[in-house]
Write a protein that holds these residues in place. Structure first.
Motif: not given
Length: 76
Positions: A22-26, A33-36, A58-68, A71-76
């Motif tokens: 995942l770090k290499k992908a990032i 944000p999905e990678l984060w 990493a979650s904060k970085k994802a949220e920076e990139l896409d604030p939603s 919410t998506y992660a919590k519902n999957t």
């Protein structure tokens, strides 16, 4: 239970490999944000304070990139 220690070592090895991939992908796509979120999830397998801190980061970085994204992660 006699193989529990061996099983934990296998899980730790797979978790470490997952984090490395995942770090290499990032590194190739740090605006995804999905990678984060995937990295945040992978860090939760660490079961340590350091792993939790890295997961939150990493979650904060994802949220920076896409604030939603959280919410998506919590519902999957």
């Amino acid at each position: 239970l006699k193989n529990a220690g061996a099983d934990l070592k296998v899980i730790k090895k797979l978790s470490d490999e997952n984090i490395s991939i995942l770090k290499k992908a990032i590194a190739l796509d740090d605006k995804n944000p999905e990678l984060w979120i995937a990295l945040a999830s992978a860090y939760t397998w660490d079961n340590s304070v350091k792993g939790l801190d890295q997961s939150i980061s990493a979650s904060k970085k994802a949220e920076e990139l896409d604030p939603s994204i959280l919410t998506y992660a919590k519902n999957t």
